[in-house]
Design a protein around this motif. Structure first.
Motif, PDB file in Angstrom:
ATOM      1  N   ILE A   1     -17.081 -41.143  -3.180  1.00 53.62           N
ATOM      2  CA  ILE A   1     -16.604 -39.817  -2.769  1.00 53.62           C
ATOM      3  C   ILE A   1     -17.825 -38.947  -2.479  1.00 53.62           C
ATOM      4  N   PHE A   2     -17.561 -37.778  -1.916  1.00 55.02           N
ATOM      5  CA  PHE A   2     -18.595 -36.773  -1.723  1.00 55.02           C
ATOM      6  C   PHE A   2     -18.518 -35.804  -2.885  1.00 55.02           C
ATOM      7  N   ASP A   3     -19.626 -35.128  -3.187  1.00 49.04           N
ATOM      8  CA  ASP A   3     -19.609 -34.250  -4.361  1.00 49.04           C
ATOM      9  C   ASP A   3     -19.098 -32.851  -4.054  1.00 49.04           C
ATOM     10  N   LYS A   4     -18.873 -32.551  -2.776  1.00 45.39           N
ATOM     11  CA  LYS A   4     -18.296 -31.255  -2.412  1.00 45.39           C
ATOM     12  C   LYS A   4     -16.782 -31.409  -2.274  1.00 45.39           C
TER      13      LYS A   4
ATOM     14  N   GLU B   1     -16.764 -37.745   5.252  1.00 48.95           N
ATOM     15  CA  GLU B   1     -16.705 -37.846   3.791  1.00 48.95           C
ATOM     16  C   GLU B   1     -15.260 -37.742   3.284  1.00 48.95           C
ATOM     17  N   ILE B   2     -15.064 -38.191   2.061  1.00 48.84           N
ATOM     18  CA  ILE B   2     -13.772 -38.090   1.381  1.00 48.84           C
ATOM     19  C   ILE B   2     -13.987 -37.324   0.084  1.00 48.84           C
ATOM     20  N   SER B   3     -13.149 -36.354  -0.183  1.00 47.81           N
ATOM     21  CA  SER B   3     -13.304 -35.530  -1.384  1.00 47.81           C
ATOM     22  C   SER B   3     -12.460 -36.077  -2.533  1.00 47.81           C
ATOM     23  N   ALA B   4     -12.825 -35.649  -3.735  1.00 45.47           N
ATOM     24  CA  ALA B   4     -12.040 -36.015  -4.916  1.00 45.47           C
ATOM     25  C   ALA B   4     -10.623 -35.467  -4.808  1.00 45.47           C
ATOM     26  N   GLU B   5     -10.501 -34.258  -4.241  1.00 47.31           N
ATOM     27  CA  GLU B   5      -9.180 -33.657  -4.067  1.00 47.31           C
ATOM     28  C   GLU B   5      -8.292 -34.519  -3.172  1.00 47.31           C
ATOM     29  N   GLN B   6      -8.889 -35.080  -2.119  1.00 50.89           N
ATOM     30  CA  GLN B   6      -8.112 -35.909  -1.197  1.00 50.89           C
ATOM     31  C   GLN B   6      -7.677 -37.215  -1.854  1.00 50.89           C
ATOM     32  N   LEU B   7      -8.557 -37.813  -2.646  1.00 51.29           N
ATOM     33  CA  LEU B   7      -8.163 -39.029  -3.356  1.00 51.29           C
ATOM     34  C   LEU B   7      -7.004 -38.745  -4.312  1.00 51.29           C
ATOM     35  N   LYS B   8      -7.125 -37.663  -5.040  1.00 54.57           N
ATOM     36  CA  LYS B   8      -6.061 -37.289  -5.979  1.00 54.57           C
ATOM     37  C   LYS B   8      -4.748 -37.074  -5.236  1.00 54.57           C
ATOM     38  N   ASP B   9      -4.801 -36.362  -4.109  1.00 57.24           N
ATOM     39  CA  ASP B   9      -3.603 -36.078  -3.311  1.00 57.24           C
ATOM     40  C   ASP B   9      -2.972 -37.362  -2.788  1.00 57.24           C
ATOM     41  N   ALA B  10      -3.820 -38.360  -2.489  1.00 62.47           N
ATOM     42  CA  ALA B  10      -3.327 -39.626  -1.935  1.00 62.47           C
ATOM     43  C   ALA B  10      -2.872 -40.599  -3.015  1.00 62.47           C
ATOM     44  N   GLY B  11      -2.977 -40.191  -4.281  1.00 61.14           N
ATOM     45  CA  GLY B  11      -2.531 -41.057  -5.371  1.00 61.14           C
ATOM     46  C   GLY B  11      -3.531 -42.133  -5.741  1.00 61.14           C
TER      47      GLY B  11
ATOM     48  N   GLY C   1     -22.197 -44.557  -7.660  1.00 64.22           N
ATOM     49  CA  GLY C   1     -23.533 -44.980  -8.056  1.00 64.22           C
ATOM     50  C   GLY C   1     -23.854 -46.436  -7.814  1.00 64.22           C
ATOM     51  N   HIS C   2     -23.068 -47.130  -7.000  1.00 65.80           N
ATOM     52  CA  HIS C   2     -23.359 -48.541  -6.770  1.00 65.80           C
ATOM     53  C   HIS C   2     -24.761 -48.698  -6.188  1.00 65.80           C
TER      54      HIS C   2
ATOM     55  N   LYS D   1     -21.519 -36.192  -8.099  1.00 66.94           N
ATOM     56  CA  LYS D   1     -20.279 -36.811  -7.642  1.00 66.94           C
ATOM     57  C   LYS D   1     -19.386 -37.178  -8.826  1.00 66.94           C
ATOM     58  N   THR D   2     -19.996 -37.650  -9.903  1.00 66.56           N
ATOM     59  CA  THR D   2     -19.225 -37.974 -11.105  1.00 66.56           C
ATOM     60  C   THR D   2     -18.539 -36.734 -11.652  1.00 66.56           C
ATOM     61  N   LYS D   3     -19.268 -35.647 -11.704  1.00 64.53           N
ATOM     62  CA  LYS D   3     -18.700 -34.387 -12.180  1.00 64.53           C
ATOM     63  C   LYS D   3     -17.536 -33.945 -11.307  1.00 64.53           C
ATOM     64  N   ALA D   4     -17.694 -34.071  -9.983  1.00 63.49           N
ATOM     65  CA  ALA D   4     -16.634 -33.666  -9.056  1.00 63.49           C
ATOM     66  C   ALA D   4     -15.388 -34.519  -9.235  1.00 63.49           C
ATOM     67  N   ALA D   5     -15.575 -35.812  -9.438  1.00 66.78           N
ATOM     68  CA  ALA D   5     -14.437 -36.704  -9.630  1.00 66.78           C
ATOM     69  C   ALA D   5     -13.683 -36.371 -10.913  1.00 66.78           C
ATOM     70  N   LEU D   6     -14.424 -36.186 -11.987  1.00 61.92           N
ATOM     71  CA  LEU D   6     -13.792 -35.883 -13.275  1.00 61.92           C
ATOM     72  C   LEU D   6     -13.065 -34.547 -13.243  1.00 61.92           C
ATOM     73  N   ALA D   7     -13.610 -33.600 -12.493  1.00 64.59           N
ATOM     74  CA  ALA D   7     -12.984 -32.278 -12.397  1.00 64.59           C
ATOM     75  C   ALA D   7     -11.593 -32.351 -11.780  1.00 64.59           C
ATOM     76  N   GLN D   8     -11.350 -33.367 -10.974  1.00 62.98           N
ATOM     77  CA  GLN D   8     -10.037 -33.567 -10.360  1.00 62.98           C
ATOM     78  C   GLN D   8      -9.165 -34.543 -11.145  1.00 62.98           C
TER      79      GLN D   8
END
Length: 247
Positions: free
Chosen positions: A65-68, A76-86, A93-94, A111-118
């Motif tokens: 994901i992207f961190d914004k 880019e794909i955001s954490a919000e979009q992943l959450k919305d898409a289920g 970090g690969h 990016k980890t922080k952004a993912a966890l926030a969602q």
């Protein structure tokens, strides 16, 4: 508290509609150990397809994901979009992104922080290069990668750590069981000292790096190996045997 064994399959940039459907059909029909948590990470273009056709006890993960948040970030794909898409899991970090795209420890932590926030769950990848392994600084490298995340994140309950020695990814080389256990134990000790005893006890630490059905059973017996992040072998029928190797 017993840590539930976890096996992730990273498809990387592989697959077509037909092959993704075939892989998932095989998993859907397989008898999987119910005591193992499973997630697969197809390329982004196939995430919705995979989420629609995969049996519900197998999670779907994005590979990045992207961190914004949402906005003017082409491609880019955001954490919000992943959450919305289920989509509830994401790899971050690969080593291929660290090496090929120059992603820094700080960026990966963001990016980890952004993912966890969602509310997403994160498979956080760490690992050393061959040069770093030969220089004897493996533990320093992986703990510095963890420290960057710890500066941004205090709650590790939705993080699974994947230790992937870079020299063993896609090379056919595998860390010995003793090498894997040594690093996993050091990671757990670092979590205890720098995050919390709870995080050390509950955080699952996966091994990744040319994992196959031939070496997974021995690796799974190590006390601090809580599962695997599987690359190429996740595209093959033997992925089922790797999932069931925890038995």
């Amino acid at each position: 508290m017993a840590r539930k064994f976890f096996v992730g399959g990273n498809f990387k940039s592989n697959g077509t509609v037909a092959s993704i459907k075939s892989i998932i059909e095989h998993l859907n029909n397989a008898k999987l150990n119910p005591n193992v948590e499973v997630a697969i990470a197809p390329p982004a273009i196939y995430l919705l397809l995979a989420n629609e056709i995969t049996r519900k006890d197998i999670a779907i993960a994005a590979q990045n994901i992207f961190d914004k948040g949402n906005g003017a970030y082409t491609g880019e794909i955001s954490a919000e979009q992943l959450k919305d898409a289920g989509i509830h899991w994401v790899l971050i970090g690969h080593s291929e992104r660290r090496a090929l795209l120059g992603e820094s420890d700080k960026f990966i932590a963001s990016k980890t922080k952004a993912a966890l926030a969602q509310g997403l769950s994160v498979i956080l990848c760490i690992g050393e290069s061959l040069e770093q392994r030969e220089a004897g600084v493996t533990i320093d490298v992986v703990t510095s990668q963890l420290a960057a995340v710890a500066e941004e994140v205090s709650d590790w309950s939705k993080i699974v750590v994947a230790y992937e020695p870079v020299w063993a990814i896609g090379t056919g080389k595998v860390a010995t069981t003793a090498q894997a256990q040594e690093v996993h134990a050091a990671i757990r000790a670092w979590l205890k000292e720098n995050v919390s005893e709870k995080a050390a006890e509950e955080t699952r630490i996966l091994y990744g790096g040319s994992v196959t059905d031939k070496n997974s059973k021995e690796l799974a017996q190590q006390p601090d190996v809580d599962g695997f992040l599987v690359g190429g072998a996740s595209l093959k029928p033997a992925f089922v045997d790797i999932i069931n190797s925890a038995a």
